[in-house]
Scaffold this motif. Sequence first.
Motif, short mmCIF file in Angstrom:
data_model
loop_
_atom_site.label_atom_id
_atom_site.label_comp_id
_atom_site.label_asym_id
_atom_site.label_seq_id
_atom_site.Cartn_x
_atom_site.Cartn_y
_atom_site.Cartn_z
N VAL A 294 -45.44 -20.78 -11.30
CA VAL A 294 -45.54 -19.61 -12.17
C VAL A 294 -45.47 -20.02 -13.63
CG1 VAL A 294 -44.38 -17.49 -12.90
CG2 VAL A 294 -44.66 -17.99 -10.46
N GLU A 295 -44.52 -20.93 -13.93
CA GLU A 295 -44.37 -21.40 -15.31
C GLU A 295 -45.62 -22.13 -15.78
OE1 GLU A 295 -42.74 -22.08 -19.04
OE2 GLU A 295 -42.23 -20.67 -17.44
N GLU B 15 -50.46 -22.16 -18.91
CA GLU B 15 -51.91 -22.30 -18.98
C GLU B 15 -52.56 -21.04 -19.52
OE1 GLU B 15 -53.02 -23.29 -15.01
OE2 GLU B 15 -52.48 -25.42 -15.19
N TYR B 16 -52.04 -19.89 -19.09
CA TYR B 16 -52.59 -18.61 -19.56
C TYR B 16 -52.32 -18.44 -21.06
CZ TYR B 16 -53.32 -13.59 -20.05
OH TYR B 16 -53.75 -12.36 -20.48
N ASP B 17 -51.07 -18.75 -21.48
CA ASP B 17 -50.74 -18.64 -22.90
C ASP B 17 -51.63 -19.56 -23.74
OD1 ASP B 17 -48.84 -16.83 -22.29
OD2 ASP B 17 -47.11 -18.14 -22.63
N ALA B 18 -51.79 -20.78 -23.21
CA ALA B 18 -52.62 -21.74 -23.96
C ALA B 18 -54.05 -21.25 -24.07
CB ALA B 18 -52.57 -23.11 -23.26
N SER C 189 -45.64 -20.02 -26.18
CA SER C 189 -45.20 -21.40 -26.38
C SER C 189 -46.19 -22.34 -25.76
CB SER C 189 -43.82 -21.62 -25.75
OG SER C 189 -43.88 -21.41 -24.36
N GLY C 190 -46.11 -23.58 -26.18
CA GLY C 190 -47.01 -24.58 -25.60
C GLY C 190 -47.35 -25.61 -26.64
N GLN C 191 -47.78 -26.75 -26.17
CA GLN C 191 -48.11 -27.86 -27.07
C GLN C 191 -49.28 -27.53 -27.97
OE1 GLN C 191 -48.72 -31.47 -24.96
NE2 GLN C 191 -48.76 -32.74 -26.79
N LEU D 35 -58.20 -35.44 -26.26
CA LEU D 35 -56.82 -35.11 -26.53
C LEU D 35 -56.63 -33.61 -26.65
CD1 LEU D 35 -53.93 -35.89 -27.26
CD2 LEU D 35 -54.66 -36.06 -29.65
N LEU D 36 -57.56 -32.94 -27.38
CA LEU D 36 -57.44 -31.49 -27.55
C LEU D 36 -57.50 -30.76 -26.21
CD1 LEU D 36 -59.64 -31.02 -30.74
CD2 LEU D 36 -57.15 -30.77 -30.59
N LEU D 37 -58.39 -31.22 -25.35
CA LEU D 37 -58.52 -30.59 -24.02
C LEU D 37 -57.27 -30.84 -23.16
CD1 LEU D 37 -62.25 -31.39 -23.17
CD2 LEU D 37 -61.26 -29.15 -23.77
#
Length: 317
Positions: free
Chosen positions: A193-194, A199-202, A248-250, A312-314
Amino acid sequence: MKPTISQETIAKWQRIVDLIARVADVPASLVMRTHAPHHSVFVTSRNTDNPYPIGCRFTLSEKLYCYGVLKRDGELTVENATKDPDWCDNDDLELGMSFYIGYPLKWPDGTIFGTICVLDSRRNQRALLFREGLQEFARVIESDLSLLVEIDRRTALEAELQATLDQLEQRVANRTADLEEANAALRVLLNSVETSRQEYDAKILSQIRGLVVPHLAKLRGRMEGDPSGRIYLDLAEESLKTITSEMSGQLTTVFEDLTPTEQEIAQLIMRGQTTKDIARTLSREPSTIEFHRNNIRSKLGLKRSGKNLRSLLLSIQ
């Protein structure tokens, strides 16, 4: 179900009958055990003139001294069976035993264990004087029987408690295993789920940064003479900042370090466009796009690393 008589107890009884035989001066001192319809010698004094070996068995009948003890449920004394009409034809006379004193032996619940007795081929005055002592030894043997029953009861109780404890431990172990399995499954689910949420947030962030923000920046440049329009634009940008700040996310962290133009170029790079393609899209010179690409690489730590910017971006998307 009565307990087994232990070897230690039998050895103790052996010492008792040997002592009785010496004190009462009789050839035979016996502990008899009853298993109807039979009555057998269980422990016998070690006298050379004792005619009763261990295991010697009789049938319970009115011709047996011990039967008279059990029938009376108490002491039986026969001083001379040859002169006693009740006992003149008893079975023990075949072994020459005309003198008898006996007492019943009982289990704690009142059921018959057997008898304790002394026998002689003559009227034995010394044995007659020892009757109270013989009766006391009968009580000692009954105390041993009570002790054996208590030990057996406690042993059975301990075994039952141990079995119950083993069952409880097994149930706890099974329950623990079930909980561990459920926790493992829950951890996998939560991780999934996390991961899905990240992935959804990104993806949302990527779309906002690539599809919305660049256009807002262009729109702002074209609304210099429209104060009302700029207010609505400010509201839209504030709303987008609120949305993106809750994610949140990288990728978010990376894009926060880039200028709007660099963000726009980064999005186009992620879509697979070349420097020339991006220059045509943004109506810029290829050298300008290359300048921004170098800035992006520098901010992402790729300068002189030889690593591919798009990859890297992907990877952090």
